[in-house]
Design a protein around this motif. Structure first.
Motif, PDB file in Angstrom:
ATOM      1  N   PHE A 186      51.064  40.665  45.526  1.00  0.00           N
ATOM      2  CA  PHE A 186      49.723  40.605  44.956  1.00  0.00           C
ATOM      3  C   PHE A 186      49.248  41.989  44.575  1.00  0.00           C
ATOM      4  O   PHE A 186      48.658  42.221  43.512  1.00  0.00           O
ATOM      5  CB  PHE A 186      48.764  39.970  45.958  1.00  0.00           C
ATOM      6  CG  PHE A 186      47.316  40.040  45.527  1.00  0.00           C
ATOM      7  CD1 PHE A 186      46.464  40.965  46.088  1.00  0.00           C
ATOM      8  CD2 PHE A 186      46.849  39.209  44.542  1.00  0.00           C
ATOM      9  CE1 PHE A 186      45.160  41.028  45.693  1.00  0.00           C
ATOM     10  CE2 PHE A 186      45.542  39.274  44.137  1.00  0.00           C
ATOM     11  CZ  PHE A 186      44.691  40.191  44.714  1.00  0.00           C
ATOM     12  N   GLU A 187      49.580  42.962  45.443  1.00  0.00           N
ATOM     13  CA  GLU A 187      49.165  44.342  45.156  1.00  0.00           C
ATOM     14  C   GLU A 187      49.825  44.833  43.885  1.00  0.00           C
ATOM     15  O   GLU A 187      49.188  45.461  43.039  1.00  0.00           O
ATOM     16  CB  GLU A 187      49.533  45.227  46.339  1.00  0.00           C
ATOM     17  CG  GLU A 187      49.195  46.695  46.121  1.00  0.00           C
ATOM     18  CD  GLU A 187      49.554  47.541  47.329  1.00  0.00           C
ATOM     19  OE1 GLU A 187      49.937  46.951  48.357  1.00  0.00           O
ATOM     20  OE2 GLU A 187      49.469  48.777  47.240  1.00  0.00           O
ATOM     21  N   TRP A 232      34.866  36.194  49.215  1.00  0.00           N
ATOM     22  CA  TRP A 232      35.990  35.296  48.955  1.00  0.00           C
ATOM     23  C   TRP A 232      36.446  35.481  47.510  1.00  0.00           C
ATOM     24  O   TRP A 232      35.684  35.275  46.572  1.00  0.00           O
ATOM     25  CB  TRP A 232      35.598  33.840  49.180  1.00  0.00           C
ATOM     26  CG  TRP A 232      35.322  33.481  50.597  1.00  0.00           C
ATOM     27  CD1 TRP A 232      34.127  33.171  51.164  1.00  0.00           C
ATOM     28  CD2 TRP A 232      36.290  33.363  51.653  1.00  0.00           C
ATOM     29  NE1 TRP A 232      34.266  32.892  52.493  1.00  0.00           N
ATOM     30  CE2 TRP A 232      35.585  32.992  52.833  1.00  0.00           C
ATOM     31  CE3 TRP A 232      37.659  33.545  51.725  1.00  0.00           C
ATOM     32  CZ2 TRP A 232      36.221  32.799  54.047  1.00  0.00           C
ATOM     33  CZ3 TRP A 232      38.299  33.351  52.947  1.00  0.00           C
ATOM     34  CH2 TRP A 232      37.574  32.986  54.084  1.00  0.00           C
ATOM     35  N   LEU A 273      47.154  31.070  44.231  1.00  0.00           N
ATOM     36  CA  LEU A 273      47.249  31.149  45.688  1.00  0.00           C
ATOM     37  C   LEU A 273      47.110  29.782  46.329  1.00  0.00           C
ATOM     38  O   LEU A 273      47.661  29.523  47.399  1.00  0.00           O
ATOM     39  CB  LEU A 273      46.178  32.099  46.234  1.00  0.00           C
ATOM     40  CG  LEU A 273      46.385  33.584  45.935  1.00  0.00           C
ATOM     41  CD1 LEU A 273      45.276  34.410  46.567  1.00  0.00           C
ATOM     42  CD2 LEU A 273      47.730  34.070  46.426  1.00  0.00           C
ATOM     43  N   SER A 329      38.025  40.120  49.411  1.00  0.00           N
ATOM     44  CA  SER A 329      37.919  41.447  48.820  1.00  0.00           C
ATOM     45  C   SER A 329      37.534  42.467  49.885  1.00  0.00           C
ATOM     46  O   SER A 329      37.152  42.122  51.009  1.00  0.00           O
ATOM     47  CB  SER A 329      36.878  41.443  47.701  1.00  0.00           C
ATOM     48  OG  SER A 329      35.573  41.356  48.245  1.00  0.00           O
ATOM     49  N   ASN A 351      42.792  31.945  42.065  1.00  0.00           N
ATOM     50  CA  ASN A 351      42.565  30.943  43.105  1.00  0.00           C
ATOM     51  C   ASN A 351      43.570  29.810  43.000  1.00  0.00           C
ATOM     52  O   ASN A 351      44.078  29.303  44.001  1.00  0.00           O
ATOM     53  CB  ASN A 351      41.134  30.406  42.994  1.00  0.00           C
ATOM     54  CG  ASN A 351      40.744  29.579  44.198  1.00  0.00           C
ATOM     55  OD1 ASN A 351      40.990  29.961  45.327  1.00  0.00           O
ATOM     56  ND2 ASN A 351      40.143  28.434  43.959  1.00  0.00           N
ATOM     57  N   THR A 362      45.848  44.655  52.665  1.00  0.00           N
ATOM     58  CA  THR A 362      46.661  45.241  51.615  1.00  0.00           C
ATOM     59  C   THR A 362      45.790  46.185  50.799  1.00  0.00           C
ATOM     60  O   THR A 362      44.679  45.826  50.401  1.00  0.00           O
ATOM     61  CB  THR A 362      47.290  44.166  50.704  1.00  0.00           C
ATOM     62  OG1 THR A 362      48.034  44.799  49.666  1.00  0.00           O
ATOM     63  CG2 THR A 362      46.229  43.272  50.088  1.00  0.00           C
ATOM     64  N   VAL A 387      44.570  39.366  52.910  1.00  0.00           N
ATOM     65  CA  VAL A 387      45.250  38.104  52.628  1.00  0.00           C
ATOM     66  C   VAL A 387      45.218  37.278  53.912  1.00  0.00           C
ATOM     67  O   VAL A 387      45.781  37.678  54.930  1.00  0.00           O
ATOM     68  CB  VAL A 387      46.707  38.327  52.179  1.00  0.00           C
ATOM     69  CG1 VAL A 387      47.395  36.986  51.963  1.00  0.00           C
ATOM     70  CG2 VAL A 387      46.747  39.162  50.912  1.00  0.00           C
ATOM     71  N   ALA A 389      51.566  39.960  50.184  1.00  0.00           N
ATOM     72  CA  ALA A 389      50.530  40.961  49.972  1.00  0.00           C
ATOM     73  C   ALA A 389      51.039  42.048  49.029  1.00  0.00           C
ATOM     74  O   ALA A 389      50.315  42.488  48.134  1.00  0.00           O
ATOM     75  CB  ALA A 389      50.112  41.569  51.313  1.00  0.00           C
ATOM     76  N   TRP A 441      42.000  44.968  50.871  1.00  0.00           N
ATOM     77  CA  TRP A 441      41.710  43.551  50.674  1.00  0.00           C
ATOM     78  C   TRP A 441      42.485  42.792  51.750  1.00  0.00           C
ATOM     79  O   TRP A 441      43.454  43.305  52.302  1.00  0.00           O
ATOM     80  CB  TRP A 441      42.126  43.093  49.281  1.00  0.00           C
ATOM     81  CG  TRP A 441      41.186  43.568  48.199  1.00  0.00           C
ATOM     82  CD1 TRP A 441      40.524  44.745  48.150  1.00  0.00           C
ATOM     83  CD2 TRP A 441      40.826  42.838  47.022  1.00  0.00           C
ATOM     84  NE1 TRP A 441      39.765  44.827  47.016  1.00  0.00           N
ATOM     85  CE2 TRP A 441      39.924  43.665  46.296  1.00  0.00           C
ATOM     86  CE3 TRP A 441      41.158  41.605  46.497  1.00  0.00           C
ATOM     87  CZ2 TRP A 441      39.366  43.275  45.078  1.00  0.00           C
ATOM     88  CZ3 TRP A 441      40.610  41.213  45.284  1.00  0.00           C
ATOM     89  CH2 TRP A 441      39.712  42.037  44.593  1.00  0.00           C
ATOM     90  N   TYR A 457      44.353  32.432  51.533  1.00  0.00           N
ATOM     91  CA  TYR A 457      43.090  32.835  50.927  1.00  0.00           C
ATOM     92  C   TYR A 457      43.107  34.351  50.711  1.00  0.00           C
ATOM     93  O   TYR A 457      43.941  35.074  51.261  1.00  0.00           O
ATOM     94  CB  TYR A 457      41.904  32.463  51.829  1.00  0.00           C
ATOM     95  CG  TYR A 457      41.894  31.009  52.249  1.00  0.00           C
ATOM     96  CD1 TYR A 457      42.095  30.006  51.318  1.00  0.00           C
ATOM     97  CD2 TYR A 457      41.706  30.656  53.583  1.00  0.00           C
ATOM     98  CE1 TYR A 457      42.096  28.670  51.695  1.00  0.00           C
ATOM     99  CE2 TYR A 457      41.708  29.326  53.972  1.00  0.00           C
ATOM    100  CZ  TYR A 457      41.900  28.330  53.026  1.00  0.00           C
ATOM    101  OH  TYR A 457      41.905  27.022  53.399  1.00  0.00           O
ATOM    102  N   LEU A 458      42.145  34.825  49.910  1.00  0.00           N
ATOM    103  CA  LEU A 458      42.056  36.257  49.630  1.00  0.00           C
ATOM    104  C   LEU A 458      40.604  36.702  49.766  1.00  0.00           C
ATOM    105  O   LEU A 458      39.697  36.044  49.249  1.00  0.00           O
ATOM    106  CB  LEU A 458      42.573  36.554  48.213  1.00  0.00           C
ATOM    107  CG  LEU A 458      42.628  38.031  47.818  1.00  0.00           C
ATOM    108  CD1 LEU A 458      43.602  38.785  48.719  1.00  0.00           C
ATOM    109  CD2 LEU A 458      43.058  38.166  46.359  1.00  0.00           C
TER     110      LEU A 458
END
Length: 224
Positions: free
Chosen positions: A220-221, A35, A15, A30, A12, A88, A99, A217, A97, A27-28
């Motif tokens: 992050f992946e 959240w 990001l 799932s 958190n 992503t 983004v 994305a 998920w 924000y991300l």
């Protein structure tokens, strides 16, 4: 069953430091609609449906595997925001998920306003200079040639830059006036070209922002 625990506070925080266009936010969410990264730590682990039911439709569209964009109003920022949701896929998971990126309307439209202001000021200065030149020259010229040039100026004012300016080959005051009108016509053509380039630049900027979010994305992946 193999399980992995991830400290959401670290994710958190990372990001949260990402600020698209200077004042945006990332924000991300799932694959289960929870959240994973949000500016309010109290929302971590809670569902989007529970905390932001107005985003349900946008999240559902992004869950289908295609980027989704919407315009919404942010109560916390007191401004309209462009909301981009980029799905992503992590590994071979069926559900992606999401983004989510919020870009403020002020930041998105700032380049357009700046270019528009320059164009308006330039056009105003040109109109004022040409008006002064025309007022000075009309006193020394015959009415008919002046009316012809006035008609051309009217066409230019209506945006018809393809017109031909008469009397430009003359060596007297009327020729000077005609050349000034021709200069104004060329400047209007340049302004129109600048407007088209601005629109193209805006499209490129939007494409660049989307590529940036896709890269984020992908990053992050890869990190996951």
């Amino acid at each position: 069953v193999a399980g992995v625990d991830i400290d959401l506070s670290v994710l958190n925080a990372e990001l949260g430091e990402t600020k698209p266009l200077g004042d945006g936010s990332v924000y991300l969410i799932s694959s289960g609609g929870l959240w994973v990264a949000y500016k309010d730590p109290e929302r971590l682990g809670k569902s989007v449906h529970e905390t932001e039911p107005t985003d349900d439709a946008a999240v559902a569209e992004a869950m289908k595997g295609k980027p989704y964009e919407t315009l919404d109003y942010s109560a916390s920022l007191q401004t309209d925001v462009h909301r981009l949701l980029l799905p992503t896929t992590l590994g071979k998971a069926e559900a992606p998920w999401i983004v989510m990126s919020n870009l403020t309307e002020t930041a998105v439209s700032a380049p357009t306003r700046a270019v528009t202001k320059i164009i308006l000021i330039s056009a105003l200065v040109l109109v004022v200079l040409l008006a002064v030149a025309m007022a000075f020259l009309v006193r020394r010229l015959a009415a008919r040639p002046v009316r012809r040039l006035a008609a051309v100026v009217g066409e230019l004012a209506d945006g018809h830059t393809e017109v031909t300016v008469p009397e430009t080959g003359r060596g007297d005051e009327l020729g000077v006036m005609a050349k000034a009108v021709e200069f104004f016509r060329q400047k209007l053509i340049e302004v129109e070209e600048l407007r088209r380039k601005t629109e193209a630049a805006e499209k490129d900027a939007i494409a660049a922002r989307r590529r940036g979010m896709l890269d984020l994305a992908d990053s992050f992946e890869s990190s996951v």
